[in-house]
Design a protein around this motif. Structure first.
Motif, PDB file in Angstrom:
ATOM      1  N   SER A  18       0.833  -1.198   0.000  1.00  0.00           N
ATOM      2  CA  SER A  18       0.000   0.000   0.000  1.00  0.00           C
ATOM      3  C   SER A  18       0.871   1.252   0.000  1.00  0.00           C
ATOM      4  CB  SER A  18      -0.900   0.027   1.230  1.00  0.00           C
ATOM      5  OG  SER A  18      -0.122   0.231   2.399  1.00  0.00           O
ATOM      6  N   PRO A  19       0.374   2.350  -0.550  1.00  0.00           N
ATOM      7  CA  PRO A  19       1.081   3.631  -0.415  1.00  0.00           C
ATOM      8  C   PRO A  19       0.996   4.118   1.022  1.00  0.00           C
ATOM      9  CG  PRO A  19      -1.046   3.960  -1.452  1.00  0.00           C
ATOM     10  CD  PRO A  19      -0.865   2.476  -1.341  1.00  0.00           C
ATOM     11  N   LEU A  20       2.012   4.859   1.444  1.00  0.00           N
ATOM     12  CA  LEU A  20       2.072   5.371   2.807  1.00  0.00           C
ATOM     13  C   LEU A  20       2.062   6.891   2.807  1.00  0.00           C
ATOM     14  CD1 LEU A  20       4.993   3.200   4.289  1.00  0.00           C
ATOM     15  CD2 LEU A  20       2.557   2.689   4.353  1.00  0.00           C
ATOM     16  N   LEU A  21       1.355   7.473   3.764  1.00  0.00           N
ATOM     17  CA  LEU A  21       1.430   8.899   4.063  1.00  0.00           C
ATOM     18  C   LEU A  21       1.843   8.988   5.521  1.00  0.00           C
ATOM     19  CD1 LEU A  21       0.950  11.916   3.419  1.00  0.00           C
ATOM     20  CD2 LEU A  21      -1.434  11.572   4.128  1.00  0.00           C
ATOM     21  N   ILE A  22       3.066   9.445   5.780  1.00  0.00           N
ATOM     22  CA  ILE A  22       3.663   9.369   7.108  1.00  0.00           C
ATOM     23  C   ILE A  22       3.779  10.769   7.708  1.00  0.00           C
ATOM     24  CG2 ILE A  22       5.629   8.524   8.421  1.00  0.00           C
ATOM     25  CD1 ILE A  22       6.309   6.745   5.986  1.00  0.00           C
ATOM     26  N   HIS A  23       3.260  10.930   8.919  1.00  0.00           N
ATOM     27  CA  HIS A  23       3.311  12.214   9.614  1.00  0.00           C
ATOM     28  C   HIS A  23       4.217  12.117  10.841  1.00  0.00           C
ATOM     29  CE1 HIS A  23      -0.031  13.551   7.143  1.00  0.00           C
ATOM     30  NE2 HIS A  23      -0.820  12.606   7.617  1.00  0.00           N
ATOM     31  N   TYR A  24       5.123  13.089  10.965  1.00  0.00           N
ATOM     32  CA  TYR A  24       6.020  13.146  12.116  1.00  0.00           C
ATOM     33  C   TYR A  24       5.957  14.516  12.767  1.00  0.00           C
ATOM     34  CZ  TYR A  24       8.442   8.849  10.633  1.00  0.00           C
ATOM     35  OH  TYR A  24       8.762   7.552  10.288  1.00  0.00           O
ATOM     36  N   ALA A  25       6.218  14.550  14.073  1.00  0.00           N
ATOM     37  CA  ALA A  25       6.398  15.803  14.803  1.00  0.00           C
ATOM     38  C   ALA A  25       7.883  16.130  14.853  1.00  0.00           C
ATOM     39  CB  ALA A  25       5.848  15.676  16.217  1.00  0.00           C
ATOM     40  N   SER A  26       8.219  17.408  14.774  1.00  0.00           N
ATOM     41  CA  SER A  26       9.639  17.772  14.748  1.00  0.00           C
ATOM     42  C   SER A  26      10.326  17.502  16.086  1.00  0.00           C
ATOM     43  CB  SER A  26       9.806  19.249  14.365  1.00  0.00           C
ATOM     44  OG  SER A  26       9.168  20.091  15.319  1.00  0.00           O
ATOM     45  N   ASN A  27       9.600  17.730  17.193  1.00  0.00           N
ATOM     46  CA  ASN A  27      10.193  17.550  18.520  1.00  0.00           C
ATOM     47  C   ASN A  27       9.810  16.186  19.088  1.00  0.00           C
ATOM     48  OD1 ASN A  27      11.195  20.205  18.365  1.00  0.00           O
ATOM     49  ND2 ASN A  27       9.271  21.030  19.142  1.00  0.00           N
ATOM     50  N   ASP A  28      10.277  15.149  18.424  1.00  0.00           N
ATOM     51  CA  ASP A  28       9.904  13.780  18.793  1.00  0.00           C
ATOM     52  C   ASP A  28      11.091  12.852  18.532  1.00  0.00           C
ATOM     53  OD1 ASP A  28       8.480  11.539  19.519  1.00  0.00           O
ATOM     54  OD2 ASP A  28       7.066  11.613  17.847  1.00  0.00           O
ATOM     55  N   GLU A  29      12.151  13.058  19.288  1.00  0.00           N
ATOM     56  CA  GLU A  29      13.388  12.325  19.053  1.00  0.00           C
ATOM     57  C   GLU A  29      13.193  10.818  19.125  1.00  0.00           C
ATOM     58  OE1 GLU A  29      16.290  13.712  21.812  1.00  0.00           O
ATOM     59  OE2 GLU A  29      16.228  15.792  21.095  1.00  0.00           O
ATOM     60  N   ARG A  30      12.375  10.371  20.045  1.00  0.00           N
ATOM     61  CA  ARG A  30      12.176   8.929  20.245  1.00  0.00           C
ATOM     62  C   ARG A  30      11.680   8.236  18.985  1.00  0.00           C
ATOM     63  NH1 ARG A  30       7.566   6.392  21.657  1.00  0.00           N
ATOM     64  NH2 ARG A  30       6.567   8.406  22.007  1.00  0.00           N
ATOM     65  N   ILE A  31      10.679   8.813  18.342  1.00  0.00           N
ATOM     66  CA  ILE A  31      10.117   8.216  17.127  1.00  0.00           C
ATOM     67  C   ILE A  31      10.953   8.549  15.894  1.00  0.00           C
ATOM     68  CG2 ILE A  31       8.141   8.266  15.542  1.00  0.00           C
ATOM     69  CD1 ILE A  31       7.678   6.630  18.081  1.00  0.00           C
ATOM     70  N   ASN A  32      11.393   9.791  15.789  1.00  0.00           N
ATOM     71  CA  ASN A  32      12.107  10.224  14.591  1.00  0.00           C
ATOM     72  C   ASN A  32      13.443   9.523  14.406  1.00  0.00           C
ATOM     73  OD1 ASN A  32       9.947  11.913  14.347  1.00  0.00           O
ATOM     74  ND2 ASN A  32      11.071  13.816  14.690  1.00  0.00           N
ATOM     75  N   ALA A  33      13.992   8.981  15.475  1.00  0.00           N
ATOM     76  CA  ALA A  33      15.274   8.279  15.369  1.00  0.00           C
ATOM     77  C   ALA A  33      15.187   7.088  14.424  1.00  0.00           C
ATOM     78  CB  ALA A  33      15.731   7.818  16.751  1.00  0.00           C
ATOM     79  N   GLY A  34      14.006   6.535  14.278  1.00  0.00           N
ATOM     80  CA  GLY A  34      13.851   5.373  13.402  1.00  0.00           C
ATOM     81  C   GLY A  34      13.575   5.710  11.959  1.00  0.00           C
ATOM     82  N   TRP A  35      13.367   6.997  11.639  1.00  0.00           N
ATOM     83  CA  TRP A  35      12.977   7.376  10.288  1.00  0.00           C
ATOM     84  C   TRP A  35      14.056   7.139   9.231  1.00  0.00           C
ATOM     85  CZ3 TRP A  35       9.867   7.437   6.618  1.00  0.00           C
ATOM     86  CH2 TRP A  35      10.054   8.221   5.474  1.00  0.00           C
ATOM     87  N   PRO A  36      15.318   7.523   9.437  1.00  0.00           N
ATOM     88  CA  PRO A  36      16.312   7.353   8.364  1.00  0.00           C
ATOM     89  C   PRO A  36      16.398   5.911   7.866  1.00  0.00           C
ATOM     90  CG  PRO A  36      17.187   8.807  10.039  1.00  0.00           C
ATOM     91  CD  PRO A  36      15.906   8.245  10.595  1.00  0.00           C
TER      92      PRO A  36
END
Length: 307
Positions: free
Chosen positions: A233-251
């Motif tokens: 499926s296509p994905l539409l992913i939303h992140y918060a800028s001040n969310d180190e815990r979750i954003n660490a997994g993005w790269p």
């Protein structure tokens, strides 16, 4: 992840800007079980000034469901009710909240709504009703069903969630998708949207459901790298800028998505906190939430309706 310049929230309600960043970090840790209520209060005491106690800070940050409700349960434009469905590989029977337009003259696309780590609370029910207003059939299961369901108290809900059998919970959401496929008013295409824990579950479901038509995780943990090639499926992913815990997994997630040829869009919303779409707490960012939600509805219209 491209950013967007967003206006500030209106000053009529508490926002993240009214709290010290360390208090927000402590609250995030508390909400996700990394520290206890006592741990939050101990850590927040040093930031409690001007006659505001640590307990008052916590009360300010906790949800206010009544004031944030956008669509009433008795809104004449929708039909909503609680239903049960079978989850043979999971909890056996699971309760969920079904919301749809009051008048359905033809089959409609559907959206599976996955809650945060507190179960099916009033905010998630409101999210389902918002989707119904936009002419989707929305179904929001309660993963806490085997433990008695959402208890009506956020602290008790978090405590219960920590005891949840996550293997069975994952099976329950897979079963919910199958249940939606049997609904007579569902027109074939089904998507999923999830928030926090639900965002993680949405990413997981994308790896398990080859005919899932659209997936929208809000600030959720990434799918396992080895499972990413299963995503169709296509994905539409939303992140918060001040969310180190979750954003660490993005790269690593983005690298895996690219390698697997998965179609995706990802956005980071400037100056926002984890949970920015949840309008029951001060972490809510009105402008970012509206932009993310408008994108979500457009994404579902495109991939579930072909509009």
């Amino acid at each position: 992840m491209p950013g967007d310049q967003l206006p500030l929230n209106t000053p009529t309600r508490k926002t993240a800007a009214d709290f010290h960043p360390e208090v927000l970090k402590l609250f995030d840790q508390y909400v996700h079980g990394a520290i206890s209520r006592r741990g939050f209060l101990a850590g927040a005491t040093k930031y409690a000034v001007g006659g505001v106690s640590a307990t008052m800070l916590l009360e300010m940050l906790n949800p206010n469901f009544v004031s944030a409700q956008q669509i009433r349960s008795d809104d004449p434009r929708i039909f909503a009710k609680y239903v049960e469905y079978a989850s043979v590989d999971g909890s056996g029977k699971v309760k969920g909240y079904l919301a749809m337009p009051a008048r359905v003259s033809a089959t409609l696309p559907a959206v599976l709504v996955v809650h945060e780590n507190r179960g099916l609370n009033p905010h998630i029910e409101d999210i389902a009703r918002r989707l119904a207003i936009d002419k989707f059939i929305a179904f929001a299961p309660d993963a806490l069903t085997p433990l008695g369901g959402y208890p009506g108290d956020e602290d008790k809900a978090r405590e219960a969630f920590a005891k949840l059998d996550q293997t069975k919970a994952r099976a329950d959401f897979v079963a919910a998708y199958g249940f939606m496929q049997t609904m007579k008013d569902v027109g074939g295409k089904i998507g999923v949207v999830g928030f926090c824990y639900g965002g993680s579950m949405a990413n997981y479901l994308a790896t398990q459901l080859p005919d899932l038509a659209a997936c929208v995780p809000f600030y959720g943990s990434a799918a396992k790298t080895e499972d990413v090639p299963k995503i169709k499926s296509p994905l539409l992913i939303h992140y918060a800028s001040n969310d180190e815990r979750i954003n660490a997994g993005w790269p690593a997630y983005e690298t895996a998505l690219k390698a697997a040829g998965v179609k995706y869009e990802a956005f980071i919303y400037p100056n926002t906190q984890h949970g920015f779409n949840n309008d029951t707490t001060p972490r809510y960012d009105a402008a970012a939430a509206k932009l993310a939600w408008d994108r979500t509805i457009a994404f579902f219209n495109k991939n579930l309706r072909g509009k």
